[in-house]
Design a protein around this motif. Structure first.
Motif, mmCIF file in Angstrom:
data_model
loop_
_atom_site.group_PDB
_atom_site.id
_atom_site.type_symbol
_atom_site.label_atom_id
_atom_site.label_comp_id
_atom_site.label_asym_id
_atom_site.label_seq_id
_atom_site.Cartn_x
_atom_site.Cartn_y
_atom_site.Cartn_z
ATOM 1 N N UNK A 242 0.853 -1.186 0.000
ATOM 2 C CA UNK A 242 0.000 0.000 0.000
ATOM 3 C C UNK A 242 0.884 1.229 0.000
ATOM 4 N N UNK A 243 0.304 2.370 -0.360
ATOM 5 C CA UNK A 243 1.076 3.586 -0.610
ATOM 6 C C UNK A 243 0.678 4.697 0.351
ATOM 7 N N UNK A 244 1.674 5.360 0.899
ATOM 8 C CA UNK A 244 1.479 6.550 1.724
ATOM 9 C C UNK A 244 1.933 7.751 0.904
ATOM 10 N N UNK A 245 1.056 8.759 0.787
ATOM 11 C CA UNK A 245 1.327 9.910 -0.073
ATOM 12 C C UNK A 245 1.610 11.138 0.789
ATOM 13 N N UNK A 246 2.850 11.629 0.703
ATOM 14 C CA UNK A 246 3.240 12.860 1.399
ATOM 15 C C UNK A 246 2.886 14.065 0.531
ATOM 16 N N UNK A 247 2.615 15.226 1.138
ATOM 17 C CA UNK A 247 2.113 16.365 0.346
ATOM 18 C C UNK A 247 3.143 17.035 -0.542
ATOM 19 N N UNK A 248 4.435 16.802 -0.303
ATOM 20 C CA UNK A 248 5.453 17.429 -1.150
ATOM 21 C C UNK A 248 6.764 16.658 -1.038
ATOM 22 N N UNK A 249 7.693 16.999 -1.901
ATOM 23 C CA UNK A 249 8.953 16.289 -1.968
ATOM 24 C C UNK A 249 9.805 16.428 -0.720
ATOM 25 N N UNK A 250 9.775 17.606 -0.084
ATOM 26 C CA UNK A 250 10.604 17.798 1.111
ATOM 27 C C UNK A 250 10.118 16.933 2.266
ATOM 28 N N UNK A 251 8.799 16.769 2.379
ATOM 29 C CA UNK A 251 8.264 15.888 3.420
ATOM 30 C C UNK A 251 8.637 14.436 3.142
ATOM 31 N N UNK A 252 8.599 14.066 1.887
ATOM 32 C CA UNK A 252 9.013 12.711 1.513
ATOM 33 C C UNK A 252 10.475 12.487 1.882
ATOM 34 N N UNK A 253 11.329 13.431 1.560
ATOM 35 C CA UNK A 253 12.744 13.295 1.874
ATOM 36 C C UNK A 253 12.974 13.217 3.383
ATOM 37 N N UNK A 254 12.177 13.956 4.148
ATOM 38 C CA UNK A 254 12.321 13.927 5.610
ATOM 39 C C UNK A 254 11.993 12.541 6.162
ATOM 40 N N UNK A 255 10.928 11.934 5.641
ATOM 41 C CA UNK A 255 10.537 10.611 6.129
ATOM 42 C C UNK A 255 11.551 9.558 5.691
ATOM 43 N N UNK A 256 12.045 9.681 4.466
ATOM 44 C CA UNK A 256 13.063 8.731 3.999
ATOM 45 C C UNK A 256 14.325 8.847 4.857
ATOM 46 N N UNK A 257 14.681 10.048 5.253
ATOM 47 C CA UNK A 257 15.836 10.230 6.132
ATOM 48 C C UNK A 257 15.618 9.539 7.473
ATOM 49 N N UNK A 258 14.383 9.527 7.938
ATOM 50 C CA UNK A 258 14.072 8.834 9.191
ATOM 51 C C UNK A 258 14.229 7.323 9.013
ATOM 52 N N UNK A 259 13.888 6.796 7.837
ATOM 53 C CA UNK A 259 14.132 5.373 7.572
ATOM 54 C C UNK A 259 15.624 5.078 7.656
ATOM 55 N N UNK A 260 16.435 5.961 7.064
ATOM 56 C CA UNK A 260 17.881 5.796 7.136
ATOM 57 C C UNK A 260 18.364 5.789 8.587
#
Length: 290
Positions: A242-260
């Motif tokens: 399933x897919x989670x949709x963030x409202x913009x690219x910077x928010x996506x990058x922030x969450x991906x950084x948290x995965x890291x």
């Protein structure tokens, strides 16, 4: 340390489920649930409500094993949120005409109908009450219950109006998962991704509900398939992702950084960040417009 919440405008996007017979599933989702077919090939179909965007993807698995209910981690149900109570009444009438078993529950914040597709994939069709009517306890948990739905009232709203399938304003309201561990799942969805815990039902019902922006839940997680519930075999029916949709690219990058930071491995596929939660359920992260 306080974990920053995931952006309040975060929503759920498309998802893929694995089925054993594509033609049978297309007929069910079109004629009973009310989707349209956006596109189709020999092994898959993209379903839509607005004729433009894919809502769900069906993928036929060769020699598929149909997963028995409550035996593995993965999908408990996906929840189709219709825009009005009249639309829910029209869906109820259609489900009744189809002759399939229908469960129901008034959860105070919403009214819901429950069915399963031919492969035991759980489906909820529901409508929300206005947020102004939602109630909270002293700890801030959203109060939800399970009372009988006003079936007669829903059918009266539908009346003799024509059923034309799901409204173009229909969205994926939430997804509810069987997980192997509530604690590990909460740590992933809340402490890493940043969803807020809105219903702590761990001790009472073995479940957590989490959300963005104060919604009653975008993701439910339970241990009703048993603590340590195994993953289903690769050739089994059920949820692929399933897919989670963030409202913009910077928010996506922030969450991906948290995965890291948390050490969760992920891959990048066509602009989608693909990660598996602690139960082995694939989650895809994208931003609006991706």
């Amino acid at each position: 340390m306080t974990i920053p919440s995931i952006h309040a405008d975060t929503v759920l996007g498309s998802f893929k489920i694995k089925v054993s017979n594509l033609a049978r599933s297309i007929e069910f989702y079109r004629e009973v649930v009310g989707f349209q077919v956006l596109s189709q090939d020999q092994s898959s179909a993209r379903l839509t409500v607005d004729g433009i965007h894919a809502f769900a993807i069906l993928e036929e698995i060769p020699s598929a094993l149909i997963t028995p209910r409550r035996t593995s981690s993965g999908l408990y149900h996906f929840a189709i949120l219709v825009p009005t109570r009249e639309h829910l009444g029209l869906s109820l009438r259609r489900l009744a005409e189809s002759g399939i078993p229908v469960g129901q529950g008034d959860h105070s914040v919403s009214e819901a109908l429950y069915i399963s597709d031919p492969d035991n994939n759980g489906i909820e069709i529901y409508r929300d009450r206005p947020r102004s009517e939602w109630k909270h306890d002293a700890q801030g948990n959203i109060l939800m219950g399970t009372d009988p739905v006003d079936i007669e009232g829903l059918l009266a709203l539908a009346g003799n109006k024509p059923w034309t399938g799901l409204s173009p304003q229909t969205i994926l309201g939430h997804i509810h998962l069987h997980v192997a561990s509530l604690a590990e799942s909460k740590a992933f969805y809340c402490d890493v991704l940043g969803f807020d815990l809105v219903v702590d039902g761990a001790s009472m019902m073995g479940a957590y509900f989490v959300s963005a922006g104060g919604y009653h839940h975008h993701i439910g997680m339970n241990i009703w398939a048993g603590v340590g519930a195994p993953q289903a075999p690769a050739n089994a029916t059920g949820l692929a992702y399933f897919t989670i949709v963030l409202p913009n690219g910077s928010e996506l990058e922030r969450i991906v950084a948290r995965l890291d930071d948390a050490g969760f491995p992920y891959s990048l596929q066509e602009g989608q960040y693909c990660v598996k939660d602690p139960s082995g359920i694939e989650v895809r992260l994208i931003s609006v417009g991706a």
